[in-house]
Design an enzyme around this catalytic site. Sequence first.
Site, PDB file in Angstrom:
ATOM      1  N   HIS A 198      -5.121  -5.951  -7.962  1.00 49.51           N
ATOM      2  CA  HIS A 198      -6.044  -4.909  -7.498  1.00 49.51           C
ATOM      3  C   HIS A 198      -7.423  -5.535  -7.317  1.00 49.51           C
ATOM      4  CE1 HIS A 198      -7.648  -0.923  -6.918  1.00 49.51           C
ATOM      5  NE2 HIS A 198      -8.626  -1.234  -7.756  1.00 49.51           N
TER       6      HIS A 198
ATOM      7  N   ASP B 199      -2.812   1.961 -10.625  1.00 48.61           N
ATOM      8  CA  ASP B 199      -3.929   1.107 -11.063  1.00 48.61           C
ATOM      9  C   ASP B 199      -4.315   1.315 -12.524  1.00 48.61           C
ATOM     10  OD1 ASP B 199      -3.988   0.154  -8.442  1.00 48.61           O
ATOM     11  OD2 ASP B 199      -5.583   1.522  -7.825  1.00 48.61           O
TER      12      ASP B 199
ATOM     13  N   MET C 270       0.820  -1.203   0.000  1.00 51.93           N
ATOM     14  CA  MET C 270       0.000   0.000   0.000  1.00 51.93           C
ATOM     15  C   MET C 270       0.859   1.259   0.000  1.00 51.93           C
ATOM     16  SD  MET C 270      -2.652  -1.729  -0.195  1.00 51.93           S
ATOM     17  CE  MET C 270      -4.158  -0.833   0.071  1.00 51.93           C
TER      18      MET C 270
HETATM   19  C1  GAR Z   1      -5.846  -7.500  -1.536  1.00 46.05           C
HETATM   20  O1  GAR Z   1      -7.234  -7.547  -1.667  1.00 46.05           O
HETATM   21  C2  GAR Z   1      -5.228  -6.726  -2.675  1.00 46.05           C
HETATM   22  O2  GAR Z   1      -5.893  -6.902  -3.900  1.00 46.05           O
HETATM   23  C3  GAR Z   1      -5.371  -5.320  -2.171  1.00 46.05           C
HETATM   24  O3  GAR Z   1      -5.079  -5.386  -0.810  1.00 46.05           O
HETATM   25  C4  GAR Z   1      -5.424  -6.673  -0.326  1.00 46.05           C
HETATM   26  C5  GAR Z   1      -4.226  -7.260   0.368  1.00 46.05           C
HETATM   27  O4  GAR Z   1      -4.564  -8.456   1.000  1.00 46.05           O
HETATM   28  N1  GAR Z   1      -4.500  -4.427  -2.867  1.00 46.05           N
HETATM   29  C6  GAR Z   1      -4.784  -3.163  -3.097  1.00 46.05           C
HETATM   30  O5  GAR Z   1      -5.803  -2.628  -2.739  1.00 46.05           O
HETATM   31  C7  GAR Z   1      -3.718  -2.410  -3.852  1.00 46.05           C
HETATM   32  N2  GAR Z   1      -4.242  -1.196  -4.354  1.00 46.05           N
HETATM   33  P1  GAR Z   1      -3.434  -9.528   1.321  1.00 46.05           P
HETATM   34  O6  GAR Z   1      -2.360  -8.787   2.120  1.00 46.05           O
HETATM   35  O7  GAR Z   1      -4.142 -10.550   2.160  1.00 46.05           O
HETATM   36  O8  GAR Z   1      -2.913 -10.057   0.025  1.00 46.05           O
END
Ligand code: GAR
Length: 217
Positions: free
Chosen positions: A111, A147, A92
């Site tokens: 994403h 994105d 992030m």
């Molecule tokens: C996931 O849903 C991913 O797609 C999102 O954060 C989450 C992380 O979960 N990513 C974003 O929003 C990037 N812009 P995780 O740490 O369990 O993989």
Amino acid sequence: MTKPRVAVLISGRGSNMMSLIEAASEPGYPVEIAVVISNRPEAHGLARAQAANIPTRIIDHKAYADRASFDAALDAVLADEQVDFVCLAGFMRLLTAEFTRKWYGRMINIHPALLPSFKGLHTHERALEEGVRIHGCTVHFVTPEMDVGPIIMQAAVPVLDGDTPETLGARVLAQEHVIYPAALRLVTEGRAALRDGRVVVDEFELMPPALVVPPAF
Ligand code: GAR
């Protein structure tokens, strides 16, 4: 033959990271997860990676004066670990244009929405607010603009009446865990090629029928 070395960048729980680690534990999978890097020392995913015997590195963004110096430190770790490809998995943090240009074609992101809809944060809440019937997730190459990069793979899920951001998010996340390892395989095997800013995939096998929601009986 040695496999391409992949770094997985995380900021949190690391469930997508685990889907990549699990895929790469199969002998036939074409990459080695060489290192997991977090910009947050408290990221839960670090312990999960360590439990899977994957080396971890912390580059705490708070220790750097600006994005450029953080990205330079990140680039140095990637060089040190002899990384060939980078996967952003719930990472992030915005990366500088210089860094993304350097890694263009070798850095991908997941994403939780069907891009170009719902860029940014809170994608499931916004999908419910808009009343879309189909939502999903996207794996794309990373470019300077957030994105926006060329799309490699997407999965669509239905939005059901009564869904909450949590129930919809769980349905999407299950598909994230399917498409991220699949997209990384396509990229590292050279089967998802960049041409004029778009991704061309060399073959489409067993294409599923269209997803129509609600079902058109
Ligand atoms: C996931 O849903 C991913 O797609 C999102 O954060 C989450 C992380 O979960 N990513 C974003 O929003 C990037 N812009 P995780 O740490 O369990 O993989």
